[in-house]
Design a protein around this motif. Structure first.
Motif, PDB file in Angstrom:
ATOM      1  N   GLY A  13       0.775  -1.233   0.000  1.00  0.00           N
ATOM      2  CA  GLY A  13       0.000   0.000   0.000  1.00  0.00           C
ATOM      3  C   GLY A  13       0.805   1.280   0.000  1.00  0.00           C
ATOM      4  O   GLY A  13       0.249   2.370   0.111  1.00  0.00           O
ATOM      5  N   THR A  14       2.129   1.175  -0.137  1.00  0.00           N
ATOM      6  CA  THR A  14       2.962   2.381  -0.092  1.00  0.00           C
ATOM      7  C   THR A  14       3.148   3.044  -1.443  1.00  0.00           C
ATOM      8  O   THR A  14       3.606   4.173  -1.504  1.00  0.00           O
ATOM      9  CB  THR A  14       4.362   2.056   0.488  1.00  0.00           C
ATOM     10  OG1 THR A  14       4.931   1.013  -0.292  1.00  0.00           O
ATOM     11  CG2 THR A  14       4.285   1.659   1.943  1.00  0.00           C
ATOM     12  N   GLY A  15       2.825   2.345  -2.523  1.00  0.00           N
ATOM     13  CA  GLY A  15       2.984   2.929  -3.847  1.00  0.00           C
ATOM     14  C   GLY A  15       4.102   2.317  -4.666  1.00  0.00           C
ATOM     15  O   GLY A  15       4.611   2.947  -5.593  1.00  0.00           O
ATOM     16  N   LYS A  16       4.472   1.087  -4.357  1.00  0.00           N
ATOM     17  CA  LYS A  16       5.537   0.408  -5.107  1.00  0.00           C
ATOM     18  C   LYS A  16       5.205   0.313  -6.590  1.00  0.00           C
ATOM     19  O   LYS A  16       6.022   0.669  -7.435  1.00  0.00           O
ATOM     20  CB  LYS A  16       5.782  -1.013  -4.569  1.00  0.00           C
ATOM     21  CG  LYS A  16       6.314  -1.104  -3.179  1.00  0.00           C
ATOM     22  CD  LYS A  16       6.588  -2.522  -2.753  1.00  0.00           C
ATOM     23  CE  LYS A  16       5.417  -3.455  -2.831  1.00  0.00           C
ATOM     24  NZ  LYS A  16       4.350  -3.219  -1.867  1.00  0.00           N
ATOM     25  N   THR A  17       4.014  -0.168  -6.889  1.00  0.00           N
ATOM     26  CA  THR A  17       3.632  -0.360  -8.292  1.00  0.00           C
ATOM     27  C   THR A  17       3.620   0.961  -9.033  1.00  0.00           C
ATOM     28  O   THR A  17       4.111   1.054 -10.158  1.00  0.00           O
ATOM     29  CB  THR A  17       2.253  -1.041  -8.386  1.00  0.00           C
ATOM     30  OG1 THR A  17       2.336  -2.318  -7.741  1.00  0.00           O
ATOM     31  CG2 THR A  17       1.824  -1.229  -9.826  1.00  0.00           C
ATOM     32  N   THR A  18       3.099   1.999  -8.419  1.00  0.00           N
ATOM     33  CA  THR A  18       3.072   3.325  -9.052  1.00  0.00           C
ATOM     34  C   THR A  18       4.483   3.785  -9.371  1.00  0.00           C
ATOM     35  O   THR A  18       4.744   4.272 -10.479  1.00  0.00           O
ATOM     36  CB  THR A  18       2.362   4.342  -8.129  1.00  0.00           C
ATOM     37  OG1 THR A  18       1.033   3.889  -7.898  1.00  0.00           O
ATOM     38  CG2 THR A  18       2.339   5.725  -8.750  1.00  0.00           C
ATOM     39  N   LEU A  19       5.415   3.607  -8.425  1.00  0.00           N
ATOM     40  CA  LEU A  19       6.798   4.010  -8.677  1.00  0.00           C
ATOM     41  C   LEU A  19       7.423   3.159  -9.774  1.00  0.00           C
ATOM     42  O   LEU A  19       8.091   3.685 -10.667  1.00  0.00           O
ATOM     43  CB  LEU A  19       7.630   3.929  -7.395  1.00  0.00           C
ATOM     44  CG  LEU A  19       9.095   4.336  -7.563  1.00  0.00           C
ATOM     45  CD1 LEU A  19       9.221   5.791  -8.045  1.00  0.00           C
ATOM     46  CD2 LEU A  19       9.868   4.138  -6.270  1.00  0.00           C
ATOM     47  N   VAL A  20       7.213   1.855  -9.747  1.00  0.00           N
ATOM     48  CA  VAL A  20       7.785   0.976 -10.778  1.00  0.00           C
ATOM     49  C   VAL A  20       7.287   1.385 -12.162  1.00  0.00           C
ATOM     50  O   VAL A  20       8.073   1.468 -13.111  1.00  0.00           O
ATOM     51  CB  VAL A  20       7.484  -0.509 -10.479  1.00  0.00           C
ATOM     52  CG1 VAL A  20       7.845  -1.397 -11.670  1.00  0.00           C
ATOM     53  CG2 VAL A  20       8.238  -0.972  -9.237  1.00  0.00           C
ATOM     54  N   VAL A  21       6.000   1.653 -12.298  1.00  0.00           N
ATOM     55  CA  VAL A  21       5.440   2.074 -13.588  1.00  0.00           C
ATOM     56  C   VAL A  21       6.112   3.357 -14.069  1.00  0.00           C
ATOM     57  O   VAL A  21       6.506   3.481 -15.239  1.00  0.00           O
ATOM     58  CB  VAL A  21       3.905   2.254 -13.485  1.00  0.00           C
ATOM     59  CG1 VAL A  21       3.337   2.978 -14.696  1.00  0.00           C
ATOM     60  CG2 VAL A  21       3.234   0.902 -13.311  1.00  0.00           C
ATOM     61  N   LYS A  22       6.300   4.313 -13.169  1.00  0.00           N
ATOM     62  CA  LYS A  22       6.944   5.580 -13.540  1.00  0.00           C
ATOM     63  C   LYS A  22       8.407   5.360 -13.931  1.00  0.00           C
ATOM     64  O   LYS A  22       8.901   5.971 -14.876  1.00  0.00           O
ATOM     65  CB  LYS A  22       6.849   6.576 -12.390  1.00  0.00           C
ATOM     66  CG  LYS A  22       5.452   7.107 -12.155  1.00  0.00           C
ATOM     67  CD  LYS A  22       5.446   8.049 -10.958  1.00  0.00           C
ATOM     68  CE  LYS A  22       4.081   8.631 -10.703  1.00  0.00           C
ATOM     69  NZ  LYS A  22       4.095   9.550  -9.548  1.00  0.00           N
ATOM     70  N   LEU A  23       9.106   4.497 -13.194  1.00  0.00           N
ATOM     71  CA  LEU A  23      10.512   4.215 -13.518  1.00  0.00           C
ATOM     72  C   LEU A  23      10.631   3.541 -14.881  1.00  0.00           C
ATOM     73  O   LEU A  23      11.511   3.895 -15.678  1.00  0.00           O
ATOM     74  CB  LEU A  23      11.150   3.341 -12.435  1.00  0.00           C
ATOM     75  CG  LEU A  23      11.329   3.969 -11.055  1.00  0.00           C
ATOM     76  CD1 LEU A  23      11.836   2.923 -10.058  1.00  0.00           C
ATOM     77  CD2 LEU A  23      12.249   5.174 -11.102  1.00  0.00           C
ATOM     78  N   ILE A  24       9.763   2.565 -15.143  1.00  0.00           N
ATOM     79  CA  ILE A  24       9.788   1.896 -16.445  1.00  0.00           C
ATOM     80  C   ILE A  24       9.564   2.917 -17.557  1.00  0.00           C
ATOM     81  O   ILE A  24      10.311   2.952 -18.540  1.00  0.00           O
ATOM     82  CB  ILE A  24       8.733   0.774 -16.516  1.00  0.00           C
ATOM     83  CG1 ILE A  24       9.121  -0.382 -15.586  1.00  0.00           C
ATOM     84  CG2 ILE A  24       8.563   0.273 -17.951  1.00  0.00           C
ATOM     85  CD1 ILE A  24       8.021  -1.407 -15.382  1.00  0.00           C
ATOM     86  N   SER A  25       8.560   3.761 -17.414  1.00  0.00           N
ATOM     87  CA  SER A  25       8.257   4.770 -18.446  1.00  0.00           C
ATOM     88  C   SER A  25       9.435   5.703 -18.683  1.00  0.00           C
ATOM     89  O   SER A  25       9.784   5.992 -19.830  1.00  0.00           O
ATOM     90  CB  SER A  25       7.022   5.588 -18.050  1.00  0.00           C
ATOM     91  OG  SER A  25       5.883   4.786 -18.028  1.00  0.00           O
ATOM     92  N   GLU A  26      10.056   6.164 -17.609  1.00  0.00           N
ATOM     93  CA  GLU A  26      11.178   7.098 -17.752  1.00  0.00           C
ATOM     94  C   GLU A  26      12.406   6.413 -18.356  1.00  0.00           C
ATOM     95  O   GLU A  26      13.087   6.979 -19.220  1.00  0.00           O
ATOM     96  CB  GLU A  26      11.526   7.728 -16.402  1.00  0.00           C
ATOM     97  CG  GLU A  26      12.721   8.656 -16.425  1.00  0.00           C
ATOM     98  CD  GLU A  26      12.577   9.902 -17.301  1.00  0.00           C
ATOM     99  OE1 GLU A  26      13.616  10.526 -17.609  1.00  0.00           O
ATOM    100  OE2 GLU A  26      11.439  10.259 -17.694  1.00  0.00           O
ATOM    101  N   LEU A  27      12.696   5.188 -17.926  1.00  0.00           N
ATOM    102  CA  LEU A  27      13.839   4.479 -18.497  1.00  0.00           C
ATOM    103  C   LEU A  27      13.609   4.164 -19.976  1.00  0.00           C
ATOM    104  O   LEU A  27      14.538   4.246 -20.783  1.00  0.00           O
ATOM    105  CB  LEU A  27      14.125   3.206 -17.700  1.00  0.00           C
ATOM    106  CG  LEU A  27      14.708   3.448 -16.299  1.00  0.00           C
ATOM    107  CD1 LEU A  27      14.597   2.198 -15.433  1.00  0.00           C
ATOM    108  CD2 LEU A  27      16.154   3.931 -16.386  1.00  0.00           C
ATOM    109  N   LYS A  28      12.380   3.832 -20.350  1.00  0.00           N
ATOM    110  CA  LYS A  28      12.055   3.619 -21.774  1.00  0.00           C
ATOM    111  C   LYS A  28      12.228   4.913 -22.551  1.00  0.00           C
ATOM    112  O   LYS A  28      12.754   4.910 -23.661  1.00  0.00           O
ATOM    113  CB  LYS A  28      10.620   3.093 -21.927  1.00  0.00           C
ATOM    114  CG  LYS A  28      10.414   1.667 -21.495  1.00  0.00           C
ATOM    115  CD  LYS A  28      11.244   0.676 -22.278  1.00  0.00           C
ATOM    116  CE  LYS A  28      10.795   0.597 -23.715  1.00  0.00           C
ATOM    117  NZ  LYS A  28      11.599  -0.318 -24.532  1.00  0.00           N
ATOM    118  N   ARG A  29      11.783   6.029 -21.971  1.00  0.00           N
ATOM    119  CA  ARG A  29      11.933   7.331 -22.629  1.00  0.00           C
ATOM    120  C   ARG A  29      13.410   7.640 -22.876  1.00  0.00           C
ATOM    121  O   ARG A  29      13.768   8.241 -23.888  1.00  0.00           O
ATOM    122  CB  ARG A  29      11.298   8.426 -21.763  1.00  0.00           C
ATOM    123  CG  ARG A  29      11.215   9.789 -22.457  1.00  0.00           C
ATOM    124  CD  ARG A  29      10.818  10.899 -21.523  1.00  0.00           C
ATOM    125  NE  ARG A  29      11.835  11.220 -20.534  1.00  0.00           N
ATOM    126  CZ  ARG A  29      13.001  11.821 -20.783  1.00  0.00           C
ATOM    127  NH1 ARG A  29      13.330  12.162 -22.004  1.00  0.00           N
ATOM    128  NH2 ARG A  29      13.856  12.083 -19.806  1.00  0.00           N
TER     129      ARG A  29
END
Length: 169
Positions: A13-29
């Motif tokens: 419930g801390t936001g792990k998935t939200t952070l992982v999604v953002k990291l994936i998007s930024e690394l892909k960018r």
């Protein structure tokens, strides 16, 4: 080629998935090939009941694969009935990526980013009694005085800068 691996871990419930999604998007960018591995301690099913692939698996297929122009999915039965080591999974299936982001593998010895929310947990998993030398950084919704970098939860760019400088340069 062996990919870099960074784990994102924290209490539920801390936001792990939200952070992982953002990291994936930024690394892909930024042009990297990215893989992701999610830990599920409760068991899961990717197949939909009644679909052909589900029927193959139910009939006893050890490996079922669905392919299309855009995606390939594999369901592999685990005959050992034990969770395979994360390092083995990454070595076997992620040779074509630059970096793998894992979520939820709290007990591994890989570099970790801990997600911290004041309302979910006052103490960190990897500092205090359980001092993990593999803690790379903390993404938090409050300032913390630690021996590792502390990023705002929304500072995806800063976290990716750290990952890039440590593992992808």
């Amino acid at each position: 080629m062996k990919p870099a691996v960074v784990s994102v871990a924290a209490k539920s419930g801390t936001g792990k998935t939200t952070l992982v999604v953002k990291l994936i998007s930024e690394l892909k960018r930024r042009g990297y090939r990215v893989g992701a591995v999610k830990h599920d301690g409760h068991g899961f099913s990717m197949d939909k009941k009644g679909k052909d692939s589900w029927r193959f698996t139910e009939a006893g297929s050890d490996i079922t694969m669905v392919t299309s122009r855009d995606k390939i999915a594999m369901i592999r039965q685990n005959p050992d009935r034990q969770e395979p080591p994360l390092e083995e999974t990454i070595a076997r299936y992620f040779g074509e990526v630059d970096i793998v982001i894992t979520e939820g593998f709290k007990k591994n010895t890989l570099p970790k980013i801990e997600v911290h929310r004041r309302e979910c947990r006052s103490e960190l998993l990897y500092r205090g009694e359980s001092h993990d030398p593999n803690l790379l950084a903390v993404a938090s919704d409050e300032p913390l005085d630690l021996d590792v970098p502390v990023f705002d939860l929304n500072d995806t760019s800063g976290i990716c800068d750290l990952i890039e400088s440590r593992f992808l340069s």
